[in-house]
Design a protein around this motif. Sequence first.
Motif, short mmCIF file in Angstrom:
data_model
loop_
_atom_site.label_atom_id
_atom_site.label_comp_id
_atom_site.label_asym_id
_atom_site.label_seq_id
_atom_site.Cartn_x
_atom_site.Cartn_y
_atom_site.Cartn_z
N GLU A 207 -1.82 0.18 -23.18
CA GLU A 207 -1.02 -1.03 -23.22
C GLU A 207 -0.06 -1.12 -22.05
N SER A 208 0.53 0.00 -21.68
CA SER A 208 1.57 -0.03 -20.64
C SER A 208 1.01 -0.52 -19.31
N GLN A 209 -0.21 -0.09 -18.96
CA GLN A 209 -0.81 -0.53 -17.69
C GLN A 209 -1.12 -2.02 -17.70
N LEU A 210 -1.64 -2.50 -18.82
CA LEU A 210 -1.98 -3.91 -18.88
C LEU A 210 -0.72 -4.77 -18.90
N VAL A 211 0.32 -4.33 -19.59
CA VAL A 211 1.58 -5.07 -19.59
C VAL A 211 2.11 -5.18 -18.16
N ALA A 212 2.04 -4.05 -17.43
CA ALA A 212 2.51 -4.05 -16.04
C ALA A 212 1.69 -5.00 -15.19
N ASN A 259 -0.44 -19.71 -28.43
CA ASN A 259 0.12 -20.94 -27.88
C ASN A 259 1.63 -20.83 -27.70
N ASP A 260 2.27 -20.15 -28.61
CA ASP A 260 3.72 -19.97 -28.49
C ASP A 260 4.06 -19.13 -27.26
N ILE A 261 3.31 -18.05 -27.07
CA ILE A 261 3.53 -17.19 -25.90
C ILE A 261 3.21 -17.96 -24.61
N ARG A 262 2.10 -18.70 -24.62
CA ARG A 262 1.71 -19.47 -23.44
C ARG A 262 2.79 -20.46 -23.06
N ASN A 279 12.44 -9.34 -16.78
CA ASN A 279 12.47 -8.77 -18.13
C ASN A 279 11.90 -9.74 -19.16
N GLN A 280 12.19 -11.04 -19.00
CA GLN A 280 11.65 -12.02 -19.94
C GLN A 280 10.13 -12.10 -19.84
N VAL A 281 9.62 -12.10 -18.62
CA VAL A 281 8.18 -12.15 -18.42
C VAL A 281 7.53 -10.89 -18.98
N ARG A 282 8.16 -9.73 -18.75
CA ARG A 282 7.59 -8.47 -19.24
C ARG A 282 7.55 -8.47 -20.78
N ASP A 283 8.60 -8.98 -21.41
CA ASP A 283 8.62 -9.03 -22.88
C ASP A 283 7.50 -9.92 -23.42
N LEU A 284 7.27 -11.06 -22.78
CA LEU A 284 6.21 -11.95 -23.23
C LEU A 284 4.83 -11.36 -22.94
N ALA A 285 4.70 -10.65 -21.83
CA ALA A 285 3.45 -9.97 -21.54
C ALA A 285 3.16 -8.91 -22.61
N GLN A 286 4.20 -8.21 -23.04
CA GLN A 286 4.03 -7.21 -24.10
C GLN A 286 3.59 -7.89 -25.40
N ARG A 287 4.18 -9.05 -25.70
CA ARG A 287 3.78 -9.78 -26.91
C ARG A 287 2.31 -10.22 -26.83
N LEU A 288 1.88 -10.61 -25.64
CA LEU A 288 0.49 -11.04 -25.46
C LEU A 288 -0.46 -9.86 -25.67
N VAL A 289 -0.10 -8.70 -25.14
CA VAL A 289 -0.93 -7.51 -25.34
C VAL A 289 -0.95 -7.12 -26.81
N ASN A 290 0.20 -7.20 -27.46
CA ASN A 290 0.25 -6.88 -28.90
C ASN A 290 -0.64 -7.82 -29.70
N LEU A 310 -9.90 -9.09 -22.16
CA LEU A 310 -8.62 -9.52 -21.58
C LEU A 310 -8.40 -8.83 -20.23
N THR A 311 -8.67 -7.53 -20.19
CA THR A 311 -8.52 -6.79 -18.94
C THR A 311 -9.39 -7.38 -17.84
N ALA A 312 -10.66 -7.67 -18.18
CA ALA A 312 -11.58 -8.24 -17.19
C ALA A 312 -11.10 -9.61 -16.73
N THR A 313 -10.58 -10.41 -17.64
CA THR A 313 -10.07 -11.74 -17.28
C THR A 313 -8.92 -11.64 -16.30
N ILE A 314 -7.98 -10.73 -16.56
CA ILE A 314 -6.84 -10.56 -15.66
C ILE A 314 -7.30 -10.05 -14.30
N GLU A 315 -8.24 -9.10 -14.30
CA GLU A 315 -8.73 -8.55 -13.03
C GLU A 315 -9.42 -9.63 -12.20
#
Length: 578
Positions: A207-212, A259-262, A279-290, A310-315
């Motif tokens: 999770e930590s790598q994808l959040v980053a 949709n809320d996260i988006r 920090n706000q973007v990182r928190d929302l990215a963590q919520r998306l991964v969760n 999801l990983t492939a889409t981001i890549e």
Amino acid sequence: MSTMPPQFPLEIRSALRRASSTVYLHRSISTVTTTPSFRHRTTLLRPRAFSSSSVKLPTKPSLCTADELHYVSVPNTDWRLALWRYLPPPQAPTRNHPLLLLSGVGTNAIGYDLSPGCSFARHMSGQGFETWILEVRGAGLSTRVSDLKDVEESAHELSNQIESTARAAAGKETCSDEKQTTDIMDNSAPAPASDVSVVGEASAWDESQLVARLTSTFMSLSERLSGFLSEGQSVFMSAKLFDKIAMLVDDTQLYERFNDIRSKLLSLIESKQNSGLVNQVRDLAQRLVNLFDDGQRSVSPPLIDLQERLTATIEDFQKQLDLIVKYDWDFDHYLEEDVPAAIEYVRAQSKPKDGKLFAIGHSMGGILLYAMLSRCAFEGREPSVAAVATLASSVDYTTSNSALKLLIPLANPAEALSVPVVPLGALLAAAFPLSTRPPYVLSWLNDLISSTDMMHPEMLEKLVLNNFCTIPAKLLIQLTTAFREGGLRDRSGKFYYKDHLPRTSVPVLALAGDRDLICPPAAVEDTVKLFPENLVTYKLLGEPDGPHYAHYDLVGGRLAVEQVYPCITEFLSHHDSA
């Protein structure tokens, strides 16, 4: 003469979308070093001292058939432009001016030097003109490296890549589509480690790598890719990314949470920078991964490989952003930076007494020369060229029936973001077997390049498989202004290059081919009419009963050495002695 099928634009559009997924870092052995965007600069062609960091390679790569290979640095960038040099033989007549050759869009130096018996460059050096061919940024052996000592290694690697790709396309060595794609990726800048490690049948979800990674991607969009995207383009790309992610969670109970996260992320991306944004973007990215983690474990039926998707889409999305940054140049970059750097270098090397040189441009190369003359006339400056010749070039295609009009729908800002590059070389190499072998379903492509029986088959094959490169969509967008009222414009859209050609003082020879579908005679004539009559010479090649000249026949056709080259030599010789 065959004509193009009506579905041509749709076929090309579809092919470009497919190719864009594999063209990532196609010229991958060049270091991916970005430079500031020059989007808002309008002044060009100012005199400048040529860079002392330019070099002559002690050992030429095999692709380069010139006598010497030089590299000139483009000021304020990491680009090192290749200059192929042809030295006149001792028995050739003495000339007062060197000659610079400029190639067409998405092409390299090979078109001017297909073989010893089919070489415009070698012919002109044999006539006594010290001849240079410029490969602009992104073309041929030009490379982007920060350290000059890396130029030679990069040149040899680029040469090997171009030759290997051509041999594979010609069927002279085994290279499947899968292997080509793998090679492109293997040769690229080191890819980030995968976020999914496979252990037996199970996947370890990091999770930590994808959040980053998500945080980095969202911040890049928020920062407009450091000036490479406008605010509107950044919003467009952000929405596109979320649409891709939404496809992974559609028709599930996760969609409302997504949709809320988006909504919150899009609001942050569109907002002005603030100290807490990261920090706000990182928190929302963590919520998306969760959210995706919950979908993997709890949704019924289970969403198989949701995290991997999801990983492939981001890549894939990040690769597209990388392409936008890497291929961030247009016509004016060539005009303002590449051509002036080459001219200054040639002048410094050849030392003409009057400080001027001759220049010949084919297709876009001729358009660059017209644009240069226009700018000089507008700014009241003496051009650095004593005379120019253009082959199949125009700054105004509005009244002609050019086949390139069919590509105009591809060259709009939205398409440029969806397909940031046009892998012309890869597309033509893939299409070549279908155009030259039964049942000849793409034979109409040949008519765009050469008229029937005007090029030896082996020369046509070498031209198609070795001469073409990848084209930035931004470049196409600017060039397509030549098909709109007023003709070609600068990147601001306010300067019309045709408007100032009547005030030039440079003699011009303009050649056209009677069967040129890309730059028809009508387009060439419309530009010729702009020049003072005493300065311009126009010649149409081709006869009613044949032979006929298509776009590349003026340079590499089998009759060019008898019918085209002498015309150019006579013109330049006259102005050389004058």
